[in-house]
Write a protein that holds these residues in place. Sequence first.
Motif, PDB file in Angstrom:
ATOM      1  N   ASN A  54       0.844  -1.201   0.000  1.00  0.00           N
ATOM      2  CA  ASN A  54       0.000   0.000   0.000  1.00  0.00           C
ATOM      3  C   ASN A  54       0.876   1.248   0.000  1.00  0.00           C
ATOM      4  O   ASN A  54       0.888   2.021   0.954  1.00  0.00           O
ATOM      5  N   GLN A  56       2.580   4.845  -0.394  1.00  0.00           N
ATOM      6  CA  GLN A  56       2.321   6.272  -0.539  1.00  0.00           C
ATOM      7  C   GLN A  56       3.673   6.927  -0.810  1.00  0.00           C
ATOM      8  O   GLN A  56       4.533   6.971   0.061  1.00  0.00           O
ATOM      9  N   CYS A  58       6.420   9.776  -1.701  1.00  0.00           N
ATOM     10  CA  CYS A  58       6.754  11.190  -1.537  1.00  0.00           C
ATOM     11  C   CYS A  58       8.121  11.445  -2.161  1.00  0.00           C
ATOM     12  O   CYS A  58       9.013  10.601  -2.078  1.00  0.00           O
ATOM     13  N   ARG A  75       1.799   1.435   4.372  1.00  0.00           N
ATOM     14  CA  ARG A  75       0.955   1.352   5.555  1.00  0.00           C
ATOM     15  C   ARG A  75       0.572  -0.095   5.842  1.00  0.00           C
ATOM     16  O   ARG A  75       0.090  -0.811   4.971  1.00  0.00           O
ATOM     17  N   TYR A 113      -1.119   7.973   7.135  1.00  0.00           N
ATOM     18  CA  TYR A 113      -0.733   8.529   5.836  1.00  0.00           C
ATOM     19  C   TYR A 113       0.532   9.363   6.007  1.00  0.00           C
ATOM     20  O   TYR A 113       0.902   9.757   7.120  1.00  0.00           O
ATOM     21  N   LYS A 115       2.590  12.675   3.925  1.00  0.00           N
ATOM     22  CA  LYS A 115       2.764  13.642   2.846  1.00  0.00           C
ATOM     23  C   LYS A 115       3.970  14.507   3.168  1.00  0.00           C
ATOM     24  O   LYS A 115       4.232  14.808   4.340  1.00  0.00           O
ATOM     25  N   ILE A 174      -7.489  10.040   3.518  1.00  0.00           N
ATOM     26  CA  ILE A 174      -6.290  10.780   3.138  1.00  0.00           C
ATOM     27  C   ILE A 174      -6.708  12.209   2.806  1.00  0.00           C
ATOM     28  O   ILE A 174      -7.519  12.425   1.905  1.00  0.00           O
ATOM     29  N   THR A 259     -10.224   9.431  -0.221  1.00  0.00           N
ATOM     30  CA  THR A 259      -8.914  10.014  -0.474  1.00  0.00           C
ATOM     31  C   THR A 259      -9.084  11.232  -1.366  1.00  0.00           C
ATOM     32  O   THR A 259      -9.922  11.235  -2.268  1.00  0.00           O
ATOM     33  N   LEU A 322      -5.841   5.762  -4.215  1.00  0.00           N
ATOM     34  CA  LEU A 322      -5.225   6.969  -3.675  1.00  0.00           C
ATOM     35  C   LEU A 322      -4.350   7.585  -4.756  1.00  0.00           C
ATOM     36  O   LEU A 322      -3.496   6.908  -5.333  1.00  0.00           O
ATOM     37  N   ASN A 324      -1.532  10.481  -6.054  1.00  0.00           N
ATOM     38  CA  ASN A 324      -0.450  11.379  -5.657  1.00  0.00           C
ATOM     39  C   ASN A 324       0.054  12.123  -6.885  1.00  0.00           C
ATOM     40  O   ASN A 324       0.154  11.545  -7.976  1.00  0.00           O
ATOM     41  N   SER A 339      -2.391   4.369  -6.190  1.00  0.00           N
ATOM     42  CA  SER A 339      -2.067   3.153  -5.449  1.00  0.00           C
ATOM     43  C   SER A 339      -3.235   2.773  -4.545  1.00  0.00           C
ATOM     44  O   SER A 339      -4.126   3.591  -4.297  1.00  0.00           O
ATOM     45  N   ARG A 341      -5.238   2.161  -1.147  1.00  0.00           N
ATOM     46  CA  ARG A 341      -5.180   2.721   0.205  1.00  0.00           C
ATOM     47  C   ARG A 341      -5.331   1.657   1.281  1.00  0.00           C
ATOM     48  O   ARG A 341      -4.740   1.751   2.355  1.00  0.00           O
TER      49      ARG A 341
END
Length: 746
Positions: A54, A56, A58, A75, A113, A115, A174, A259, A322, A324, A339, A341
């Motif tokens: 999962n 996320q 950055c 996560r 989450y 960010k 999110i 999200t 989700l 980004n 992706s 969540r």
Amino acid sequence: MRSFLKIALLSSVLVCSADVFAQTTQIYLPNTTPPEVWAYGRLQPLAWSGGLNNPQICMADLNNDGIKDMAIYDRVGRFGSVKTFINTSSIPGNPKYEYRPEYQINFPLIADYMKMEDYNRDGIPDLFHKGMGGVSVYKGYYQNNKLNFTFYRELRYNLPGSGLVNCYVAPIDIPAIVDVDNDQDLDVLSYDVMGTRISYFRNCEKEDGLPKDSMRMCYKSTCWGKTVQFYERKLLLGDTTCDKFSFGTTCKTTHAGNTLLLLDYDGDGDMDAFNGNVSYSDIQFLKNGRVEYSYNKDTIISQDTMWGGANGKIAYMSMMPLANYIDVDNDGKKDLIISPRLDNTENYKSIAYYKNNGTTALPNFSYVSDTLFMQDMIDAGSAAIPVMYDYNKDGKLDMFIANEGYYQANGTLRARISYYENTSTTSKQSFELKNNDFMGFWASNLRHLALSFGDMNGDGIDDMLLGRGDGNITFFRNTAASNTVTPVYTTPMILNDLSGTIDVGDYATPFIYDVDKDGKNDIVSGNQAGNIIYYRNTGTTPVPVFNKITDSLGGVRVVEEGSIYTYTVPFIGKIDNSNKDYLLIGTQGGTIYRYDSVVSGNITKYNRLDSNYCYINIHQRSAPYVADIDGDGKKEMMIGGYAGGVVMFKQYFNVGIDNVADTKNKVDVYPNPANNQITIAWKDGFANGNVEIKLVSVTGQVVKQLTVAGTNTSALIDVSNLSNGIYYCIVQSAGNQSVVPVSIIK
């Protein structure tokens, strides 16, 4: 109070696993030069990064070299792990990421989450996560050219009659963290407590004349965009009751599980949105008409309920996708990454990459792949279980990776086993994927597989056992002419004990070992419930016969706080240079338990030495296997995890005399936690000649080194320039060695 909590948390990491202090020596560290891995004709540069389920993603400059690197939060449950990747290429559009876990220790514990945005506009990325109430902010700064973080605040706003209230983010939601009103500071948008309308928390820094490193939140709107979401895929647009109801007013609930991503998709100066929710596998695009129609408020005027980019490829992520908006290919234009969540959904096709062929100001997204980075790493879906065995009999250990399974469209997991041949030469260690469906188990449509190799019927030829999700164990007899040629397996047979079919409970993880030292290999198996089950081999050729002796070999049953199931995975054998056999157990919690007394003959009581061996924690479903892969006399430890990948640790230090005996109180390191300097003190009997002192990071990097005459009884090391985190102080003198974990807190 906050400093106290931080110290308490770090201290608990250091001591919670030390059942016997003498046995917590840090001899294993992440392998800094692991073998190359090849698959489908290409090198997997991120092979040993542990997989992703999962993610996320950055983008941030982690090493202060002016090039954007990558931090991925994966996560698991509420918490998870951060994995860090350094971009070693300065060529735009051609990034080369290397897995570099030494940067991970500088991240705080992340909840739900992550960010990374620059809230104070100092050019250094800051960090946002769920924290205690909704949005927790950490300020980024560089120390020794490594990105670090210090806590800034939990975001709250003043609600008349109630005082300060947290900027609400639902448990699995999110939020969007973006400058939505074009005043250069970051605002927060998230779905309300009912999951129907989008709350807008405005950063009033500019309005209140505050410094730019401030985030003062105001509750600006109860329904940004004038939309209402119910159970349907389409949102209700043009909400006429917008901002007329008060916070907390009840209305028809849709669900918790949304999200949000806000970006100016059409380049007209207002923020459009991508909206994912728990009821659907696709993502919705919402167009803002505020500028186009001169509205006085952000107003969604149209929606694409099955958005698919310029080439119409709909991003399928089973439940709650989700989005980004990041420049993942380092070409100066932000791309779109989608992706999953939620846990227990898509676990391989989990990074959909839509390349931006336009500009950041006016993007044009085209679908490229749904396995971005996945093809660069070992990833077996969920819950990888590695085993080493010389399958082709060339004298080199090959690698097999079983799993719980790959996610299927009907919501189930389907398992298979991958076979990697050891293709190492005298100058380079390497593995190559030869078969991604070893023995064709995919056709059996099973959930969870686990392998073990060894002679089960006393003919001197290694057979194979297969643990299954239903708790049964299947026997594959090897009918090859000898143990020096590639195995030939006959028709599989589900094994029986004296009571009938062997059934360990769900998730059998068999390991072959002669427990009672009678010359016949027995079966030791873990299971979902945390047992270590012992079946004694009482048979002869051609088919072994088993008798269940106990479901808690050595008195072992692992129960972990907060977990219903433990998913034990045993390994028995030599793990260091002590020439002793130990029992290692991987568990749901992600740590490794260690027991000795395995060869004592006493099957009712094994001594637990560690519940966090070598301070290794992969966060969920650890599955260890130890072997000397490169033949240098020191062991490697492969650990599978829930994310589907494998990480590799190496035995960098030998177990010395004092590591086998009790070193307690012979070496002290203080203060611990430390800030500016530490004192290392040793007592009479430890020093035998010069004393070598090393301070080593959790990734194996020697950050401080000192040699002191043995006539001294202590030494000082300056740690003022080290980043916050956990280090290992390794003190050696002749045959004596002690390793003490040290936390650095600034």
